[in-house]
Write an enzyme that holds these catalytic residues in place. Sequence first.
Site, PDB file in Angstrom:
ATOM      1  CG  ASP A   1      -2.094  -0.940   1.070  1.00 51.39           C
ATOM      2  OD1 ASP A   1      -2.372  -1.352  -0.072  1.00 51.39           O
ATOM      3  OD2 ASP A   1      -2.711  -1.285   2.098  1.00 51.39           O
TER       4      ASP A   1
ATOM      5  NE  ARG B   1      -0.276   3.546  13.735  1.00 51.88           N
ATOM      6  CZ  ARG B   1       0.339   2.655  12.963  1.00 51.88           C
ATOM      7  NH1 ARG B   1       1.630   2.761  12.743  1.00 51.88           N
ATOM      8  NH2 ARG B   1      -0.324   1.669  12.420  1.00 51.88           N
TER       9      ARG B   1
ATOM     10  CG  ASP C   1      -3.435   3.108  13.269  1.00 53.08           C
ATOM     11  OD1 ASP C   1      -3.219   3.353  14.468  1.00 53.08           O
ATOM     12  OD2 ASP C   1      -3.391   1.968  12.789  1.00 53.08           O
TER      13      ASP C   1
ATOM     14  CB  SER D   1      -5.262  -5.515   8.510  1.00 55.98           C
ATOM     15  OG  SER D   1      -4.606  -4.346   8.931  1.00 55.98           O
TER      16      SER D   1
END
Length: 421
Positions: A13, A93, A122, A174
């Site tokens: 991605d 993050r 996220d 995922s």
Amino acid sequence: MKKVILAYSGGLDTSVAVAWLREQHGVEVITLTVDVGGGSIGDGVAERALAAGASRAYVVDGRERFVRDFVFPALQANARYQGVYPLATALARPLIAQLLVEVADRERAEAVAHGCTGKGNDQVRFDVAVQALAPRLEVIAPMRVGMGLSREESIAYAAARGIAAPLEKASMYSVDHNLWGRSIETGILEDPWQTPPPDVYAWTVEPAAAPAIPTQLTIGFEAGIPVSLDGEEIGPVELVERLNALAGRHGIGRIDHVEDRLIGLKSREIYEAPAAVVLQAAHEALESLTLSREQLRFNRIVSDQVAQATYDGLWFSALQRDLLEYVRSSQRVVTGQVRLRLDHGSAIVTGRRSDESLYDRALATYDAGDTFDHAAAVGFIRIFGLPLRTEAARHGSAWTWTKPLLGELPMSVADRAGTGS
Ligand code: ARG
């Protein structure tokens, strides 16, 4: 040409995103890959970024700072979202966002970018952290604004541009991972009734298949920070890695959770966090010895707040800063050792000791040497019970709303005269 700093994992991605940003936004793309441990970055990630069309590729080893500045403060706070999730993904993050901002400054870029979808937490964490640190920066999330490609479309898109798809075979799930844990979602897991298939797990064995012989382990803490294993001093990254391996072998750290995402939907998540589960159990055991009842009670409120703010992407809020400062201060006396047994999926605390202990054996003992003033309990209870006696006197006793039990319950009565029933 406008520059964009893209948070780059090396996966399909974000590789496609490099090309997509260049084509759709006409920008120069510089990638940033942050190693947050747990095998989070593969080999040759910079080469892949450059092959995908990036003009420059930063790779930063953030492991030490991740543990010191994000993971351990969360551990000190006993932060678990909804009481169970140790927040691995959520904690990484803000670190990645901060580094995006720093690279953007260094490169005089006007925008940063990430590969998050519009449906998860996220995206919020990246966007809000960047807003808090550098409001001047634009944030572009290709997946939210037109790049939403299926896996097949992404492969075709990449192939047409000569971008090699990553070699590892596509996961059914995922997955996000770092030192503090692995987060797994989607696929068959979207049915909350489905037992997670074995291939979901990579860090932990099935508890039933764990070694028959448990492992005993002693963890040393200083001011709420784990600093040693079995008496041996050990740095933060290595300590967490060692515990992940050790506890994972005993099947510890599997978490199956239906969780409430910030954007309003429920989602079924599987986590593997062996070190986090062990360290949290040990840390809480040491706090129970060294903190007062009122501190422990108040800290539970703080834990919940810190966990939710972390989950919600508010790491860089003023409230979070101040609460973490409070937590740090509260940890001054959380120094000592905790012994645990790792046994078929459980980390069981079997002992704790501290020079700062508030536990006083002479007060607690039922054996000889008791120093507790038993007679003083009478006066204490008289005062402590005063509000209830006053209530009973003014408003009637608790019998006004309580039903008698005797007569309702099976009962036998014996007496010497033998007249009992
Ligand atoms: N639900 C977790 C969180 O919000 C994990 C997210 C995992 N991300 C992923 N791309 N698999 O923190």
